[in-house]
Enzyme design. Structure first.
Site, PDB file in Angstrom:
ATOM      1  CE  LYS A  98     -12.439   8.960  -6.658  1.00 39.12           C
ATOM      2  NZ  LYS A  98     -13.272  10.062  -7.095  1.00 39.12           N
ATOM      3  CE  LYS A 125      -6.077  12.559 -19.534  1.00 38.73           C
ATOM      4  NZ  LYS A 125      -5.275  13.480 -18.769  1.00 38.73           N
ATOM      5  CE  LYS A 146     -17.946   9.499 -14.864  1.00 32.70           C
ATOM      6  NZ  LYS A 146     -18.385  10.310 -13.750  1.00 32.70           N
TER       7      LYS A 146
END
Ligand code: AMP
Ligand code: TRP
Length: 329
Positions: free
Chosen positions: A111, A196, A193
């Protein structure tokens, strides 16, 4: 009875990946373990949230827990932020962990790769809050998807360090990673993966998706150019992902499904899988609609809060005392 603790953070709507990789397992575990499941809303604040959406998602997850089969008579269901001991314990564990070990967390590394200056501090310390969520309840096991295993390892290390500095205090829990369905992949990009945040909404199935849309998403899932329904994660990631979903939702083994569709090509396989997924999500949606605006949901969350907060409050008070804080009693 051995104890288990786990949670889901309300950062996006729930996907089929969350259901198969997490919630469905909780439903099985509640039969054998003393299960604590919470909505990890504090964790959502690691990124900036729209407040009204966040509040809706918190309630949604609680309703989906129940719609998916969690039984409040068996499992304790609560909202993390309603128990201040989580944040308090997180601070004590910050005093028991090192910047170096948090720097090694792969999720944080991923991230922060692009621009760590614009990443909030909480994104960095998030695994410590997760350790607090776990250690407050002295669980034997922590069921998580494989991406969270490293965070549970950290919680173990922190627990051991705290115990060796201050005397036996925390139980050192084991992670439990589901065998099948640990990682449901994106339907359009099966090496990623299902999430959303995928590139296209055809890649993920939401538990709130319209049932026809769900069927279409399964039918248009990316497969490969041959027609063999055969599990081969490396060479046939798309069909392997669909086989995993089929197997978990039907309780058939992968081999049984492969046999069933020998010489049939992908068409029938996908059509049947589309029905299976839509039927199961349809049932979940029915229950969700019954509970989401009922008073029952609040009652369940109140009862969960009462039970969990007693344990958590006791533990934080004892931890403070162990560390020499406050006055001696
Ligand atoms: P998240 O939505 O990433 O906070 O994940 C909540 C829980 O669902 C965690 O236990 C994840 O490991 C699990 N999970 C999320 N996405 C998937 C996926 N695609 N396949 C399997 N498990 C998943
Ligand atoms: N970090 C987990 C996730 O992103 C959610 C979580 C927060 C959790 N606290 C936890 C999971 C404690 C298990 C135990 O999925």
């Amino acid at each position: 009875m051995q104890r288990m603790v786990s949670g889901i953070k309300p950062t996006g709507e729930l996907t089929l990946g969350n259901y198969i990789g997490a919630i469905k397992n909780f439903v099985d575990f509640q039969e054998k373990y003393e299960l604590f499941v919470f909505i990890a809303d504090l964790h959502a604040l690691t990124t900036i949230q729209d407040k009204s959406k966040l509040r809706k998602r918190i309630k949604d997850i609680a309703a989906f827990y129940i719609a998916c089969g969690l039984d409040p008579e068996k499992a304790t269901i609560f909202i993390q932020s309603e128990i201040p001991a989580h944040s308090q314990m997180s601070y004590l564990l910050e005093c028991t962990s090192y910047v170096g070990e948090l720097n090694r967390m792969t999720q944080y590394k991923d991230k922060s790769k692009d621009d760590s200056a614009s990443i909030q501090t909480s994104m960095f310390t998030y695994p410590v809050l997760m350790a607090a969520d776990i250690l407050l309840y002295d669980p034997d096991f922590v069921p998580v998807g494989d991406d969270q295993k490293q965070h549970v390892e950290l919680a173990r290390n922190i627990a051991e360090r705290f115990n060796s500095r201050n005397g036996e205090f925390f139980k050192v829990p084991e992670p439990v990673i589901p065998k099948a369905g640990a990682r449901i992949m994106d339907l359009q990009n099966p090496t990623k993966k299902m999430s959303k945040s995928g590139d296209t909404d055809k890649g993920y199935i939401l538990l709130t998706d319209n049932l026809n849309l769900i069927k279409n998403k399964i039918k248009s899932a990316v497969t490969d150019s041959d027609t063999l329904v055969k599990f081969d994660k490396e060479k046939k990631p798309g069909i392997s992902n669909l086989l995993t979903i089929y197997s978990v939702l039907s309780n058939l083994t992968i081999a049984e499904i492969e046999n069933k569709y020998t010489n049939q090509g992908y068409g029938n396989f996908k059509k049947d899988l589309a029905e299976i997924v839509a039927t199961q999500i349809g049932k979940i949606q029915e229950k969700y609609n019954q509970i989401i605006n009922s008073n029952k949901l609040n009652q369940i969350l109140d009862a969960g809060l009462e039970k969990a907060s007693k344990i958590a409050h006791k533990k934080i008070m004892k931890a403070n005392s162990k560390l020499g804080l406050g006055r001696k009693k």
